[in-house]
Design a protein around this motif. Structure first.
Motif, PDB file in Angstrom:
ATOM      1  N   UNK A   1     106.451  64.716   4.777  1.00 20.83           N
ATOM      2  CA  UNK A   1     106.745  65.368   5.977  1.00 20.83           C
ATOM      3  C   UNK A   1     108.246  65.104   6.250  1.00 20.83           C
ATOM      4  N   UNK A   2     108.701  63.881   5.887  1.00 19.87           N
ATOM      5  CA  UNK A   2     109.989  63.440   6.022  1.00 19.87           C
ATOM      6  C   UNK A   2     110.933  63.745   4.971  1.00 19.87           C
ATOM      7  N   UNK A   3     110.237  64.374   3.899  1.00 21.68           N
ATOM      8  CA  UNK A   3     111.314  64.784   2.771  1.00 21.68           C
ATOM      9  C   UNK A   3     111.996  63.485   2.110  1.00 21.68           C
ATOM     10  N   UNK A   4     111.097  62.623   1.829  1.00 19.95           N
ATOM     11  CA  UNK A   4     111.787  61.260   1.392  1.00 19.95           C
ATOM     12  C   UNK A   4     111.536  61.340  -0.095  1.00 19.95           C
ATOM     13  N   UNK A   5     112.484  60.343  -0.755  1.00 24.61           N
ATOM     14  CA  UNK A   5     112.253  60.061  -2.114  1.00 24.61           C
ATOM     15  C   UNK A   5     111.588  58.907  -2.452  1.00 24.61           C
ATOM     16  N   UNK A   6     110.598  58.802  -3.377  1.00 29.46           N
ATOM     17  CA  UNK A   6     109.667  57.845  -3.688  1.00 29.46           C
ATOM     18  C   UNK A   6     109.827  57.585  -5.137  1.00 29.46           C
ATOM     19  N   UNK A   7     109.538  56.275  -5.381  1.00 27.74           N
ATOM     20  CA  UNK A   7     109.056  56.053  -6.918  1.00 27.74           C
ATOM     21  C   UNK A   7     107.760  55.437  -6.611  1.00 27.74           C
ATOM     22  N   UNK A   8     106.877  55.939  -7.018  1.00 27.02           N
ATOM     23  CA  UNK A   8     105.369  55.524  -6.645  1.00 27.02           C
ATOM     24  C   UNK A   8     104.590  55.101  -8.041  1.00 27.02           C
ATOM     25  N   UNK A   9     104.117  53.565  -8.048  1.00 29.58           N
ATOM     26  CA  UNK A   9     103.313  53.134  -8.850  1.00 29.58           C
ATOM     27  C   UNK A   9     102.013  53.715  -8.817  1.00 29.58           C
ATOM     28  N   UNK A  10     101.565  54.383  -9.976  1.00 27.94           N
ATOM     29  CA  UNK A  10     100.102  54.820 -10.259  1.00 27.94           C
ATOM     30  C   UNK A  10      99.150  53.689 -10.119  1.00 27.94           C
ATOM     31  N   UNK A  11      98.134  54.284  -9.492  1.00 30.56           N
ATOM     32  CA  UNK A  11      96.624  53.296  -9.591  1.00 30.56           C
ATOM     33  C   UNK A  11      96.183  53.473 -11.053  1.00 30.56           C
ATOM     34  N   UNK A  12      96.017  52.366 -11.449  1.00 28.51           N
ATOM     35  CA  UNK A  12      95.700  52.029 -13.037  1.00 28.51           C
ATOM     36  C   UNK A  12      94.176  52.349 -13.055  1.00 28.51           C
ATOM     37  N   UNK A  13      93.508  53.355 -12.780  1.00 25.58           N
ATOM     38  CA  UNK A  13      91.938  53.890 -12.720  1.00 25.58           C
ATOM     39  C   UNK A  13      91.751  55.241 -13.212  1.00 25.58           C
ATOM     40  N   UNK A  14      90.446  55.374 -13.813  1.00 27.30           N
ATOM     41  CA  UNK A  14      90.113  56.624 -13.709  1.00 27.30           C
ATOM     42  C   UNK A  14      89.149  57.112 -12.658  1.00 27.30           C
ATOM     43  N   UNK A  15      89.233  58.369 -12.366  1.00 28.36           N
ATOM     44  CA  UNK A  15      88.215  58.731 -11.398  1.00 28.36           C
ATOM     45  C   UNK A  15      87.521  60.081 -11.623  1.00 28.36           C
ATOM     46  N   UNK A  16      86.538  60.134 -10.915  1.00 22.19           N
ATOM     47  CA  UNK A  16      85.678  61.613 -11.352  1.00 22.19           C
ATOM     48  C   UNK A  16      86.190  62.495 -10.172  1.00 22.19           C
ATOM     49  N   UNK A  17      86.302  63.872 -10.688  1.00 18.52           N
ATOM     50  CA  UNK A  17      86.755  64.893  -9.729  1.00 18.52           C
ATOM     51  C   UNK A  17      85.605  65.993  -9.846  1.00 18.52           C
ATOM     52  N   UNK A  18      85.578  66.956  -8.745  1.00 13.25           N
ATOM     53  CA  UNK A  18      84.207  68.069  -9.017  1.00 13.25           C
ATOM     54  C   UNK A  18      85.119  69.303  -8.635  1.00 13.25           C
ATOM     55  N   UNK A  19      85.796  69.946  -9.762  1.00 17.85           N
ATOM     56  CA  UNK A  19      86.486  71.120  -9.450  1.00 17.85           C
ATOM     57  C   UNK A  19      85.525  72.290  -8.918  1.00 17.85           C
ATOM     58  N   UNK A  20      86.170  73.232  -8.162  1.00 14.88           N
ATOM     59  CA  UNK A  20      85.039  74.410  -7.624  1.00 14.88           C
ATOM     60  C   UNK A  20      84.919  75.147  -8.978  1.00 14.88           C
ATOM     61  N   UNK A  21      83.206  75.552  -8.972  1.00 12.47           N
ATOM     62  CA  UNK A  21      82.852  76.244  -9.747  1.00 12.47           C
ATOM     63  C   UNK A  21      82.996  75.668 -11.444  1.00 12.47           C
ATOM     64  N   UNK A  22      83.101  74.436 -11.579  1.00  7.29           N
ATOM     65  CA  UNK A  22      82.992  73.822 -12.828  1.00  7.29           C
ATOM     66  C   UNK A  22      82.305  72.392 -12.734  1.00  7.29           C
TER      67      UNK A  22
END
Length: 672
Positions: free
Chosen positions: A160-181
């Protein structure tokens, strides 16, 4: 003064003028030309549409795009007029043109080359279908779930504030549920980027998400379909067919907020209400554009964020020195997960194993025992450096690298029974002789995916073996016991995460001669470790020191900071900027002289293939604009020079060899 090629001087002002960018690779035509607008095209000739325009020589016409319509031109005379308006669709958005012009100027290149990357070739049938289709109704989406991994509201407020970030990613795998898949497993980074994109859409703004390759794109697409309807997600990448790519491009021209995902060129996608640009793994070399003017996706994103005042985020498990420099100067703010569950990394020396099966597999006993235990409950990932059976062959007598008798390329062997072949030209080495001692016997050096699979198969009898490399593309594996042998960057996602990860060939990876070898190795290893299940062990074999310590403590920013300090003391990129100038001796000397700004270091020239030489210029960021402008001017001067070709009926021909200039070029500092 800018006028259309073929304009004839005369008195009298022009009623209205179309400023056209001509589609040409000639550097001297990289500017806007004034053309008159015939009465029949007054309504259709608007900024952004494709046109055909006349050129001076032989009555030719060229393709172009109208960039601007002015009440009158700078040229006082009779202008040539537009030949035709090809299409009514405005394919070149104003924000894309502004980005192309500034990025090209920064790289001493042509904006035309960037526009060619940004605007796909026209597909008539796709355009006709779009013009005939009815406007789709706006999609109403439910409020996105909060992004809690970094603290509630942290990323949302940054967007919302149009900031610039360097984001350290979370080192894990996760399950997602895409629609119709069916449900699928993706990296945690993909879930976070998708959530950030959903937050941007909720604010009625568009998002652009850039990833290195198709594997990452598949993960990100699945994560997006878990939080957004498919109608709001557009894929735009080079793997698409021309009609599909053009259809996706035209969808980006609308006013409705969408999420645009793709590889490096997606940063040039049109998006009027842009709210977020996010890059995953900016240190991956696939983000570097191999075509002139060689603008890295990271640099294009930085320029576009500044122009359109949107949020900008760089995601990664490890951190590139370029991003760390931006953090140190305050241009980016660093953000880490809260709290961070450190991956379990175990460094171990490469030593002879006392266990017979471990010795048979050529891995330490610690790694073999961890893999044996993990295989009781699920898959194990084994990362190796190279594909094939024997990545390198040498002469058995003199130990010199075996070279192709045709092109001098290195020989390799893909399988145990295959004939050695050249890695460059593919020629078989059936009757090979050493050029040093004329020996005829070859010796295997190194272990590739195929040979590793054979060795581990004997050490773990009855276990399923899966090979994943450039020739065996595997994107996902199940949760059952299996040994997955993969090259760096080709690791598939395992359902629920790997029960153990073995990082082999560490010594070979670190021994590569390259300025970026440390950050590259950390990036390869970290991305593999992040595929492990929570609490699952990862074993780093044969590497110690700062790299092993960084991986164990997961303090990548500290390593990048130390590496950047070393680069700064040695005046190596990215602490400073560099430019490589390649061409004839005379052309390179003229270009170096033209860039005469105080504080420039000149390295070279170095002889390449005759008659080419290369000189490297090093300069501070503050001098970047002046150096780029001077080199660009010299490039145009060199391109416009002509010399008479003896005995030629074609008259004047361009001087050869052409001058080539590349800014922020890392190739001279990499292993050849």
């Amino acid at each position: 003064m800018i006028e259309a090629p073929g304009s004839t001087p005369a008195s009298g002002p022009v009623r209205s003028v179309a400023k056209v960018l001509i589609d040409s690779s000639v550097p001297q035509l990289d500017r806007l030309f004034d053309y008159g607008i015939p009465d029949q095209w007054v309504d259709a000739a608007v900024p952004g549409v494709r046109v055909r325009v006349p050129l001076r020589s032989a009555g030719r016409v060229a393709d172009g795009i109208i960039v601007e319509i002015a009440s009158r031109g700078e040229y006082v005379g009779t202008l040539s007029e537009l030949d035709s308006v090809v299409s009514p669709i405005r394919v070149l958005a104003p924000e894309v043109w502004a980005l192309a012009r500034r990025a090209a100027d920064r790289a001493a290149g042509s904006a035309t080359d960037i526009v060619r990357l940004a605007v796909p070739k026209r597909q008539v049938r796709v355009e006709a279908a779009l013009l005939a289709a009815e406007q789709a109704p706006a999609v109403v989406t439910s409020p996105p779930a909060p992004i809690e991994s970094y603290g509630v509201g942290v990323l949302e407020s940054a967007i919302a504030g149009n900031e610039r970030l360097a984001v350290d990613a979370v080192p894990l795998v996760r399950e997602v549920h895409p629609a119709d898949a069916e449900s699928t497993w993706v990296g945690g980074w993909a879930v976070t980027m998708a959530a950030a994109a959903a937050a941007t859409i909720a604010g009625r703004r568009s998002a652009i998400l850039a990833v290195p390759d198709y594997r990452d794109q598949e993960q990100l697409h699945s994560a997006l379909l878990d939080v957004l309807p498919g109608s709001q997600v557009v894929r735009l990448d080079a793997r698409q067919s021309n009609p599909d790519r053009y259809r996706a491009f035209l969808r980006c021209l609308g006013d409705e907020p969408i999420v645009i995902i793709g590889n490096r060129s997606v940063v040039y996608a049109p998006a009027r209400t842009l709210g977020l640009i996010a890059l995953w793994d900016d240190g991956d070399p696939l983000h570097s554009e191999p075509l002139s003017p060689y603008v890295h996706a990271r640099d294009a994103a930085l320029v576009r964020q500044e122009q359109q005042s949107c949020a900008l985020m760089f995601f990664g498990h490890s951190r590139s020195t370029e991003v760390e420099r931006l953090v140190e100067i305050g241009w980016l703010r660093s953000v880490s997960p809260r709290p961070l569950q450190l991956p379990k990394v175990i460094p171990t020396a490469q030593q002879s194993s006392e266990d017979r099966l471990a010795a048979q597999a050529r891995i330490p006993s610690t790694a073999w025992k961890i893999a044996r235990t993990a295989l009781e409950t699920g898959p194990v990932l084994v990362q190796v450096a190279r594909p094939g059976y024997a990545p390198r062959l040498t002469c058995a007598d003199c130990q010199q690298t075996a070279r192709c008798m045709r092109c001098e390329g290195p020989l390799l062997q893909k399988t145990a029974r295959s004939v050695p072949a050249c890695a460059w030209c593919g020629a078989l080495a059936a009757a090979w002789k050493c050029q040093h001692c004329e020996g005829e016997k070859l010796r295997f050096v190194g272990v590739g995916t195929i040979r590793t699979a054979e060795d581990l198969g004997r050490a773990f009898p009855g276990i399923r073996i899966i090979v994943a490399d450039g020739e065996h593309q595997v994107q996902a594996v199940g949760s059952g016991p299996a040994l997955v042998i993969a090259t760096r960057g080709a690791e598939p996602i395992a359902a629920g995460g790997y029960r153990a990860v073995l990082l082999l060939d560490g010594e070979r990876m670190v021994a590569r001669e390259s300025l970026r070898v440390g950050e590259d190795c950390l990036r390869w290893w970290s991305n593999a470790v992040a595929l492990a299940a929570g609490g699952a062990p990862s074993v780093l074999v044969g590497v110690g020191g700062a790299l092993a310590s960084t991986l164990v403590t997961w303090r990548h920013a500290d390593y990048a900071r130390s590496e950047l300090a070393d680069r700064r003391s040695l005046r190596f990129p990215p602490a400073i900027r560099v430019a490589t100038v390649t061409g004839s001796v005379e052309a390179v000397e003229a270009a170096v002289a033209a860039s005469g700004v105080s504080g420039i270091d000149v390295l070279g020239p170095v002889d390449l293939e005759p008659p080419l030489v290369r000189t490297i210029l090093r300069f501070d960021y503050a001098n970047g604009t002046d150096v780029a402008a001077a080199l660009r001017s010299e490039l145009i001067r060199s391109a416009t020079s002509r010399r008479k070709r003896a005995g030629s009926r074609q008259g004047y021909a361009p001087a050869t060899p052409n001058l080539r200039i590349r800014l922020d070029d890392v190739e001279p500092f990499l292993d050849s």
